[in-house]
Design an enzyme around this catalytic site. Structure first.
Site, PDB file in Angstrom:
ATOM      1  N   LYS A  15     -10.813  56.222 -75.129  1.00 59.01           N
ATOM      2  CA  LYS A  15     -10.811  55.616 -73.461  1.00 59.01           C
ATOM      3  C   LYS A  15     -11.329  54.111 -73.082  1.00 59.01           C
ATOM      4  O   LYS A  15     -12.422  53.811 -73.689  1.00 59.01           O
ATOM      5  CB  LYS A  15     -11.655  56.640 -72.938  1.00 59.01           C
ATOM      6  CG  LYS A  15     -11.046  56.952 -71.482  1.00 59.01           C
ATOM      7  CD  LYS A  15     -11.746  57.918 -70.577  1.00 59.01           C
ATOM      8  CE  LYS A  15     -11.862  58.077 -69.141  1.00 59.01           C
ATOM      9  NZ  LYS A  15     -12.273  58.994 -68.371  1.00 59.01           N
ATOM     10  N   SER A  28      -9.858  61.455 -65.515  1.00 56.29           N
ATOM     11  CA  SER A  28      -9.019  60.616 -66.212  1.00 56.29           C
ATOM     12  C   SER A  28      -8.969  60.061 -67.388  1.00 56.29           C
ATOM     13  O   SER A  28      -8.258  59.001 -67.171  1.00 56.29           O
ATOM     14  CB  SER A  28     -10.218  59.445 -65.189  1.00 56.29           C
ATOM     15  OG  SER A  28     -11.259  59.572 -66.191  1.00 56.29           O
ATOM     16  N   SER A  32     -13.892  65.478 -66.681  1.00 57.74           N
ATOM     17  CA  SER A  32     -12.222  64.244 -66.603  1.00 57.74           C
ATOM     18  C   SER A  32     -12.053  64.265 -68.833  1.00 57.74           C
ATOM     19  O   SER A  32     -11.268  63.750 -68.951  1.00 57.74           O
ATOM     20  CB  SER A  32     -13.278  62.708 -66.503  1.00 57.74           C
ATOM     21  OG  SER A  32     -12.756  62.882 -65.168  1.00 57.74           O
TER      22      SER A  32
END
Length: 581
Positions: free
Chosen positions: A80, A154, A178
């Site tokens: 990420k 996310s 997330s």
């Protein structure tokens, strides 16, 4: 283009096997990964996409490693884009915020040292603020199975990179869910370790006191192998803790909420039906179930966005937002600025801390030796739905996740039966911060034991030596998706010898001579793994039927009689664990 004979969804075991037999080279695999990423560019997975220019230095370094010494040798992963990869921009989903780190985040460094190869940095809800996967100037990340639906956030790009077969595993982060919501929406394993178990040094903070680095994978065994590499204290990280993950085990009971879950969105009926089917499947596991009052979980969760904890986000990111007005994604800036509300005083923070401490104590008392199971989400949305109502749809997605880190729990999302075609349904298993072995043990049992005993596709394996918990080959049990069930003993018809091998190992032989009852462990292993596992057993050991002291039988390690004749008889010790003490 796809590499010939390579699965659409990737696994560590598959790649290892193909590397060992020379069916596949790392160079061919990573060229294929670059091609797969290009084919899926419309999914908006990447901020820094896979390229051979990025990957080649890691491939070159791979040649200096011994594959037998590196558990993740040649395994591709994504991270990420709020996690640092040295020499590559970290944007956190905001180009104006970007910086180029000179060192890897701690967990990234550990994975690379274990032989894993980073292929790119993934899209996310900007500043890790969101659970929908649409809050990014780099594009809305589409669901891997149904592009009209949200991917979850996310850690949206990280999850979809695994679900689309571009990576074997990926790193996300989890503050409010997330690392679990995107897993649930894309039919993945989403493992969130206990707070501090994985260092967060090198991660752009959302709420630093609650942030976790997480892993997405197609298989629980892959997630657990990554966990074994990433886990451990980093003394330079103020949030890092030394938390051991014990061998997989089953809880004394399963907890379900007394009040039925609330479902929402255009697929609420399908989600409700999927949950009811899941509960029936849980009942088939033959573990006691207790229904508990969980009202305090939602009250605790409200602290994250409707209370002063949102001020922690503002403390870290407020200066950037203030100096760069209207740079952030509009809905993200709105959420972050809510942390500057005048009512969030120091006194309000302490008041919330004291309330949470009471809730935390209640949760840990309730879940002692237990696992709580809830839907990962109560529904999902189309991307159009989220654009029309960005705040409420996002809030709904955290209904069953927001409480987790506030109460210092560990969690894992696992897929249950799909709610409908291309509509995955995930459940989350929660327990206390020292009981991660219970959630992974129960997850393994759930995933490999079907809803009907006639369809059971696992077998009991009895081990009596180096494969037992705490011994060097326990890792083979975990790699082959075995879950520890219980300690046991053989019927008093066996002898144990110490074989003349390096390292020393025991041999178990049935005998008509004076015999003993020998300590062993029972593990449950998927039949799909059992054949390959037995092929690794060196002569003079093999697998045969072992009679237990309760009259039942199990497949387990036995020794050829000829080899045991000249070996030292250690039966009087009662078992290998006692012998080596």
């Amino acid at each position: 283009m796809k590499t010939q004979n390579l699965s659409q969804t990737l696994s560590i075991n598959e790649l290892r096997d193909k590397y060992k037999t020379n069916e596949l080279t790392p160079e061919a695999l990573f060229q294929d990964i670059v091609a797969r990423a290009e084919e899926d560019k419309d999914f908006n997975i990447w901020i820094t996409p896979p390229t051979m220019e990025l990957i080649q230095p890691y491939l070159d370094r791979l040649k200096t490693f011994n594959p037998e010494e590196k558990p993740l040798w040649g395994i591709p992963f994504a991270l990420k884009d709020n996690i640092d990869l040295a020499g590559t921009e970290t944007t956190a989903g905001c180009a104006e915020f970007a910086y180029t780190p000179t060192v890897h985040a701690t967990v990234v460094e550990r994975l690379i040292e274990a032989g894993a190869i980073p292929v790119g940095k993934t899209n996310l809800d900007q500043f890790a603020t969101g659970l929908v996967g649409t809050r990014s100037p780099y594009g809305e990340v589409k669901n891997a199975l149904n592009p009209e639906l949200i991917s979850g956030g996310s850690s949206s790009g990280s999850a979809v990179s695994v679900a689309r077969g571009i990576t074997v595993f990926s790193l996300g982060t989890d503050t409010a869910g997330s690392g679990r919501v995107p897993a649930g929406l894309n039919r993945l394993i989403g493992y969130k370790p206990s707070l501090g178990a994985w260092p967060i040094k090198g991660v752009v903070p959302a709420c630093a006191s609650l942030d976790c680095v997480t892993v997405f994978a197609n298989y629980l065994s892959d997630a657990q192998l990554v966990d074994s590499v990433a886990r451990g204290l980093d003394e330079s990280d103020p949030w890092s803790k030394a938390i051991k993950h014990h061998p997989n085990a089953l809880p004394q009971k399963v907890c379900l909420l007394r009040e039925p879950p609330v479902f929402f969105g255009p697929f609420s009926a399908e989600y409700k039906q999927a949950w009811e089917a899941t509960v029936e499947r849980i009942k088939m596991l033959n573990i006691p179930i207790e229904y508990i009052n969980g009202d305090y979980l939602s009250e605790a969760a409200a602290v994250l966005y409707d209370g002063p904890w949102v001020a922690e986000r503002w403390a870290d990111l407020g200066p950037f937002i203030t100096e760069n007005e209207h740079t952030a994604f509009p809905v993200t800036e709105k959420v972050l600025r809510s942390g500057a509300k005048p009512e969030y005083t120091a006194a309000s923070v302490f008041k919330a801390m004291h309330k949470l401490q009471a809730f935390k104590q209640k949760a840990h008392n309730q879940l002692k030796n237990c696992v709580l199971i809830m839907p990962t989400s109560g529904g999902t949305w189309t991307r159009d739905d989220v654009r029309e109502n960005p705040i409420q749809t996002n809030s709904d997605m955290g209904l069953y996740t927001n409480h987790c880190n506030l109460l210092d729990l560990c969690a894992v999302n696992i897929p249950a039966e799909d709610a409908a075609e291309n509509l995955p349904f995930g459940i989350t298993l929660f327990s206390g911060n020292k009981d991660e072995h219970l959630i992974t043990g129960l997850a393994d049992l759930f995933l490999h034991r079907r809803s009907s005993p006639e369809k059971k596709n696992t077998t009991l394996v009895a081990v009596c030596g180096l494969h037992m918990r705490g011994f060097p080959l326990e890792k083979q049990m975990i790699e082959h998706e075995a879950v520890f069930i219980r300690e046991a003993k053989t019927a008093p018809k066996y002898k144990m010898v110490k074989l003349d091998s390096q390292p020393p190992k025991p041999g178990l032989t049935r005998t008509s001579e004076p015999a003993a009852s020998i300590e062993l462990e029972l593990w449950e292993m998927p039949l799909s793994q059992f054949g390959y596992f037995t092929s690794l057993i060196p002569s003079p050991l093999g697998v045969g039927t072992i009679e237990l002291d309760d009259g039942t039988v199990a497949q387990g390690f036995v020794c050829e009689g000829a080899a045991s004749e000249s070996a030292e008889d250690i039966s009087s010790t009662g078992g290998w664990r006692y012998y080596v003490k």
